[in-house]
Design a protein around this motif. Structure first.
Motif, PDB file in Angstrom:
ATOM      1  N   GLY A 147       0.803  -1.222   0.000  1.00 26.62           N
ATOM      2  CA  GLY A 147       0.000   0.000   0.000  1.00 26.62           C
ATOM      3  C   GLY A 147       0.834   1.270   0.000  1.00 26.62           C
ATOM      4  N   TYR A 211      10.967  11.180  12.876  1.00 23.76           N
ATOM      5  CA  TYR A 211      10.897  10.437  11.605  1.00 23.76           C
ATOM      6  C   TYR A 211      10.451  11.298  10.436  1.00 23.76           C
ATOM      7  CZ  TYR A 211       5.832  10.355  12.122  1.00 23.76           C
ATOM      8  OH  TYR A 211       4.519  10.724  12.228  1.00 23.76           O
ATOM      9  N   TYR A 265       4.595   4.925   5.467  1.00 27.30           N
ATOM     10  CA  TYR A 265       3.634   5.900   4.960  1.00 27.30           C
ATOM     11  C   TYR A 265       4.195   7.319   4.961  1.00 27.30           C
ATOM     12  CZ  TYR A 265      -0.316   3.564   3.061  1.00 27.30           C
ATOM     13  OH  TYR A 265      -1.121   2.860   2.200  1.00 27.30           O
ATOM     14  N   ARG A 269       4.158   9.345   1.623  1.00 30.94           N
ATOM     15  CA  ARG A 269       3.606  10.705   1.656  1.00 30.94           C
ATOM     16  C   ARG A 269       4.570  11.707   1.012  1.00 30.94           C
ATOM     17  NH1 ARG A 269       2.824  15.118   4.875  1.00 30.94           N
ATOM     18  NH2 ARG A 269       4.898  14.856   5.736  1.00 30.94           N
ATOM     19  N   TYR A 279      -0.692   8.218  -5.563  1.00 29.38           N
ATOM     20  CA  TYR A 279      -0.378   6.820  -5.855  1.00 29.38           C
ATOM     21  C   TYR A 279      -1.266   6.316  -6.973  1.00 29.38           C
ATOM     22  CZ  TYR A 279       2.111   5.842  -1.497  1.00 29.38           C
ATOM     23  OH  TYR A 279       2.987   5.799  -0.470  1.00 29.38           O
TER      24      TYR A 279
ATOM     25  N   TYR B 211      -5.063  11.948   3.422  1.00 30.17           N
ATOM     26  CA  TYR B 211      -5.122  12.150   4.875  1.00 30.17           C
ATOM     27  C   TYR B 211      -4.179  13.244   5.368  1.00 30.17           C
ATOM     28  CZ  TYR B 211      -0.731   9.605   5.280  1.00 30.17           C
ATOM     29  OH  TYR B 211       0.574   9.231   5.171  1.00 30.17           O
ATOM     30  N   ASP B 212      -3.109  13.512   4.625  1.00 23.16           N
ATOM     31  CA  ASP B 212      -2.166  14.538   5.081  1.00 23.16           C
ATOM     32  C   ASP B 212      -2.514  15.916   4.533  1.00 23.16           C
ATOM     33  OD1 ASP B 212      -1.519  13.603   2.517  1.00 23.16           O
ATOM     34  OD2 ASP B 212       0.536  14.329   2.708  1.00 23.16           O
ATOM     35  N   ARG B 244      -8.634  10.253   2.464  1.00 22.05           N
ATOM     36  CA  ARG B 244      -8.220   9.039   1.771  1.00 22.05           C
ATOM     37  C   ARG B 244      -6.786   8.698   2.159  1.00 22.05           C
ATOM     38  NH1 ARG B 244      -6.199   8.910  -3.219  1.00 22.05           N
ATOM     39  NH2 ARG B 244      -6.625  11.139  -3.388  1.00 22.05           N
ATOM     40  N   ILE B 245      -6.557   7.459   2.537  1.00 25.18           N
ATOM     41  CA  ILE B 245      -5.183   6.983   2.719  1.00 25.18           C
ATOM     42  C   ILE B 245      -4.789   6.342   1.395  1.00 25.18           C
ATOM     43  CG2 ILE B 245      -3.655   5.472   4.015  1.00 25.18           C
ATOM     44  CD1 ILE B 245      -5.506   5.634   6.385  1.00 25.18           C
ATOM     45  N   PRO B 246      -3.820   6.927   0.704  1.00 17.63           N
ATOM     46  CA  PRO B 246      -3.492   6.407  -0.632  1.00 17.63           C
ATOM     47  C   PRO B 246      -2.964   4.978  -0.520  1.00 17.63           C
ATOM     48  CG  PRO B 246      -2.355   8.493  -0.189  1.00 17.63           C
ATOM     49  CD  PRO B 246      -2.934   8.035   1.098  1.00 17.63           C
ATOM     50  N   MET B 247      -3.284   4.155  -1.495  1.00 20.07           N
ATOM     51  CA  MET B 247      -2.780   2.796  -1.513  1.00 20.07           C
ATOM     52  C   MET B 247      -2.232   2.462  -2.880  1.00 20.07           C
ATOM     53  SD  MET B 247      -5.491   0.866   0.962  1.00 20.07           S
ATOM     54  CE  MET B 247      -6.828   1.987   0.553  1.00 20.07           C
ATOM     55  N   ILE B 262      -1.835   5.431  11.171  1.00 16.15           N
ATOM     56  CA  ILE B 262      -1.391   6.424  10.187  1.00 16.15           C
ATOM     57  C   ILE B 262      -2.109   7.756  10.431  1.00 16.15           C
ATOM     58  CG2 ILE B 262      -1.460   7.002   7.713  1.00 16.15           C
ATOM     59  CD1 ILE B 262      -0.928   3.966   7.208  1.00 16.15           C
ATOM     60  N   TYR B 265      -0.947   9.298  13.962  1.00 11.91           N
ATOM     61  CA  TYR B 265       0.394   9.857  13.927  1.00 11.91           C
ATOM     62  C   TYR B 265       0.499  11.062  13.009  1.00 11.91           C
ATOM     63  CZ  TYR B 265       3.210   7.703  17.400  1.00 11.91           C
ATOM     64  OH  TYR B 265       3.762   7.390  18.623  1.00 11.91           O
ATOM     65  N   GLU B 266      -0.332  11.146  11.978  1.00 11.68           N
ATOM     66  CA  GLU B 266      -0.358  12.358  11.165  1.00 11.68           C
ATOM     67  C   GLU B 266      -0.872  13.526  12.012  1.00 11.68           C
ATOM     68  OE1 GLU B 266       0.935  13.301   8.514  1.00 11.68           O
ATOM     69  OE2 GLU B 266      -0.119  15.169   8.082  1.00 11.68           O
TER      70      GLU B 266
END
Lengths: 282, 282
Positions: A147, A211, A265, A269, A279, B211-212, B244-247, B262, B265-266
């Motif tokens: 992913g 990170y 991720y 990103r 992506y 999401y970011d 959306r979390i890209p995959m 994810i 932590y973002e």
């Protein structure tokens, strides 16, 4: 239809489920469940076992028929996978789960080379796993890696067997697509990556930068250690950079698959941002 | 020393391990292992059971002695927790693991209010879980949540029991510190959060922004759905924002605890950046 648990094929399936050594010597592994079955590349399929009641369902029948058709196209007649019906009772005995879906396949193992881990876009993103033990963690890392756009996974010989049923199940199909390699010289192979221009990053409690303060848009490898012992000194010393994942409260560490996901991720990103695209729009 | 498995206290421990309803009616839960034992707040300790061989180790003896001392300070004599030695054989029968560490405790359940989930810094960061089923996922989310600076976790009644041994173990102690609440009106409680100024975000395959691309530095809640069915329409519609979390590759979804991590932590990353400081430097 196979109706006896002492049938030699059935006994072999049970052995393949339990023993990494048998999987390795027969060069195959087991895949269970319809979702995973649909992901198997036709040219890697060796044997298919379906229960009587599975073949009576619409979804079951059509999945098996599709696989038969695909493998007819992929193989010479004498090398085509075999399709076997087994009784529900025998299938239940075979299955890893309490309410089995009724489909299981024997699939050929993959043999990637070191170079395959680096991808072909000149920007490797490699996960390096040292003696990771938990099958769920390993499977989840493989799934998340695909992913996040990881190019390959390098594992020490002491890492859990990627072909164990628990691992393959939690990859949700990514095992068929993510290049991976076990090595008995992890330090040496990390050295090879560095020579290929890859920056090696270790997550470390004492890392200088957090990170998200490092650039992962060029060739990058992340080192992930064992669940309780972390990275060995020998491997940790190979890192070019140590990065810290901040932890609030009194948390001492994150689960290995979570730490891996946060790093992968963040790299994904940054790479998307740099390219100004999403992506999958490659 | 308790040497019989039919001892009434031992039988009660076995029941507490298995039955959520008993844990709830007795208002306690079980904690096993030395690491988790050391994290138990003295005022929540009810009973302690240690095996003979555990008490012979230096670490075991000192852990139990420290707990006895702390609870003497925390409790009136008549309300102090009880300390019991049990034979190794009985302990093995009690334990959830193959090689038990030899220490188990009965701990009082927590009772948080809705307001506790919002923290006290005016910037809630809440995880909302709808019918999450896998105990490992739930425990990992609790652990990661503390690390990411989450203020509380709101769960639908259909979510796995946070007090089951598998969940508590995978929280690695965070269960003692992370505020949480089960609700039978999830939609209503999400509404209450929105009225309190919290922006509600759902991870969704069709989200407009990645999401970011959203700002999580103000009050934020993330909605996480069931492992196979995702969020229900009713809850999904409560979201102010879909992200959306890209995959990459052919991944259709991420593991629920990975997706949660994810996002959390973002949010943590953005909040640190805004404050120009690191976690823990509050």
């Amino acid at each position: 239809m196979i109706t006896s648990k002492s049938n030699s094929r059935i006994r072999n399936l049970v052995t393949l489920k339990k023993k990494a050594s048998e999987r390795s010597s027969q060069d195959v592994f087991l895949v269970e469940g319809i979702k995973m079955f649909r992901e198997i590349p036709a040219e890697e399929l060796v044997e298919v076992y379906a229960s009587g009641s599975f073949l009576k369902t619409e979804a079951g029948k059509s999945a098996v028929e599709a696989a038969e058709k695909e493998s007819e196209a992929a193989w010479r007649p004498d090398r085509r996978p075999s399709f076997q019906e087994v009784s529900d009772e025998v299938f239940q005995a075979l299955s890893d789960t309490r309410s089995p879906q009724g489909i299981m396949a024997v699939v050929r193992q993959k043999h990637y080379r070191f170079e395959d881990l680096l991808g072909n876009a000149g920007r490797p993103l490699v996960m390096v796993l040292e003696n990771l033990q938990d099958p769920g963690n390993l499977g989840t890392i493989v799934r998340t890696a695909e992913g996040a756009g990881v190019t390959g996974i390098l594992m020490s010989k002491g890492t859990a067997d990627i072909y164990s049923p628990k691992v393959t199940r939690s990859t949700m199909g990514s095992i068929f697509r993510m290049p991976f390699l076990y090595t008995d010289d992890l330090a040496g192979d990390i050295g090879r990556m560095k020579k290929a221009g890859v920056t090696v990053c270790a997550a470390h409690l004492k890392g200088k930068n957090t990170y998200d303060g490092e650039d992962y848009t060029k060739g990058t490898a992340f080192l992930i250690g064992n669940e309780s012992r972390g990275l060995s000194d020998e491997i940790s010393e190979q890192a070019d950079v140590r990065v810290r994942i901040p932890m609030a409260g009194r948390v001492e560490s994150l689960n290995a698959s979570i730490a891996a996901a946060i790093l992968m991720y963040e790299a994904g990103r940054q790479r998307i941002k740099m390219e100004g695209k999403h992506y999958g729009e490659a």
